[in-house]
Scaffold this active site. Sequence first.
Site, short mmCIF file in Angstrom:
data_model
loop_
_atom_site.label_atom_id
_atom_site.label_comp_id
_atom_site.label_asym_id
_atom_site.label_seq_id
_atom_site.Cartn_x
_atom_site.Cartn_y
_atom_site.Cartn_z
N GLY A 117 0.80 -1.23 0.00
CA GLY A 117 0.00 0.00 0.00
C GLY A 117 0.82 1.27 0.00
N GLY A 118 2.15 1.13 0.13
CA GLY A 118 2.99 2.32 0.32
C GLY A 118 3.29 3.07 -0.96
CE LYS A 129 9.97 2.13 -0.35
NZ LYS A 129 10.08 2.18 1.11
CG ASP A 252 9.68 -1.41 2.14
OD1 ASP A 252 9.50 -2.37 2.92
OD2 ASP A 252 9.65 -0.23 2.51
CE LYS A 391 10.77 0.62 5.81
NZ LYS A 391 9.44 0.26 5.32
#
Length: 503
Positions: A117-118, A129, A252, A391
């Site tokens: 969902g990022g 992402k 990620d 990140k």
Amino acid sequence: MSESLMPKSDSFSARVRGSSHIDFKTATTGVAAKAMRNELSNLVNTVKEPETKKAFDTEMQSFFYLFTRYLSERAKSQDLNWDHIKSPSEDKIVPYSKLPSGETKNLNKLAVLKVNGGLGTSMGMTGAKSALEVKDDMTFLDLTVRQIEHLNTTNRVDVPLILMTSFNTHDDTLRIIKKYANQQLRITTFNQSRYPRIFKETLLPCPKSADDDKKNWYPPGHGDLYNALYQSGVLDQLLAEGKEYLFASNSDNLGAVVDDKILQHMIDSRSEFIMEVTDKTKADIKGGTLIEYDDTIRLLEVAQVASEHIEDFKSIRKFKIFNTNNLWINLKALKRIMELGEMELDIILNPKTTDDGQAVIQLETAAGAAIKHFNNAHGVNVPRSRFLPVKSCSDLLLIKSDIYSLQHGQLVINEQRMFETTPVIKLGDHFKKIAQFQKRFKKIPKILELDHLTVTGDVYFGRNVTLRGTVIVVANEGQRIDIPDGCILENRLLSGNLNMIEL
């Protein structure tokens, strides 16, 4: 007005009211809950199509339950008693080295879920992402698909991939997965919830209608996983296919690959929930940690810690491990907990400011917090290689470099690397956004023998640059440093006037 949001004797608000002392805070709680319920009913009534309305109503009910829990917790203001917090006992954290080898037949009972969902906003991206190219022209999603295909074809099993998207990434993700259509892999996507942001002052929802602007809504964190799996029907679908275990992780985290030893251990120990933890280093002081609290095992996130205990939380002495968010979940147990309506996850308050300067709050939850609801739940202390998150662009440099190579979509450390640990890389603000990162490295430097790299200021790297030992490059304000093609920097400090200084 929608039926389900009307007060009933067993409704959420009645439950909240019934359990509280009538004091000022409780009275305001009742008022705030009532006002919110009215606003949510109005939101539901902006939807005309019956099916959509029903789904939206269910979603708003889940949100309302979270909101009333937030209000009652705020009224009781029960903070964790810091003196009751203990590091988990030995039997609650099993070392990975003690796990038995796994049987491949168990894989047929497994499904893999990626939290997708990022948005890569912190890295200057606009889309999902997971669509970022991380290595050898492959994206996070490509690597995951490659890994699971390899698992399925090598072991002749059928492990499906499930992607939990948010309203921010759903369309992006659907577009990307079209290219995997003829692969040896079934991919299911479902959308996590979309909750209304709340004005901090009034405690009323920001959106005025169900199709109001994106900026008025938020995806409520990965703790929403359980509710979204259950409500979307994906949980029942998996159980109907004979799947019993779910391996969930952040999309990620490139180290989160299926591991049959952990699965075997889960089956042998009859554990309904396993959290992979790993040893804390200086870089991980913010990670959530497992604690024992009044004889139950729980997740403690930095957002739940009062300011006077923050240093204690970050210390490696008291809390030696942190949560990687690689989670193994027994699906039958999950269904049982969801049907009993018992999934109450600690609420994390995420304060935000809107573009026009208004203070809003988002009520979020973390998936790992569910550990307290499952039987025989515990942590497995895994090697650091199972936690490789991207990140920042500093992480990306490491992943793209010659330290790692890819085997069937899995990152493998180059055997020519002399050290167990990977180099520490700190790129300054000029490298924060992905577009800048790509512009400033003509080609990724060779860093096989690097220990530490710090770069600040306006710096550009040529092709075939080699970095060894400790390298620090500092371009002062108003100066630019170009590191020439083919340059070898070993234990060097480069400062603004391009003096090379031996370290």
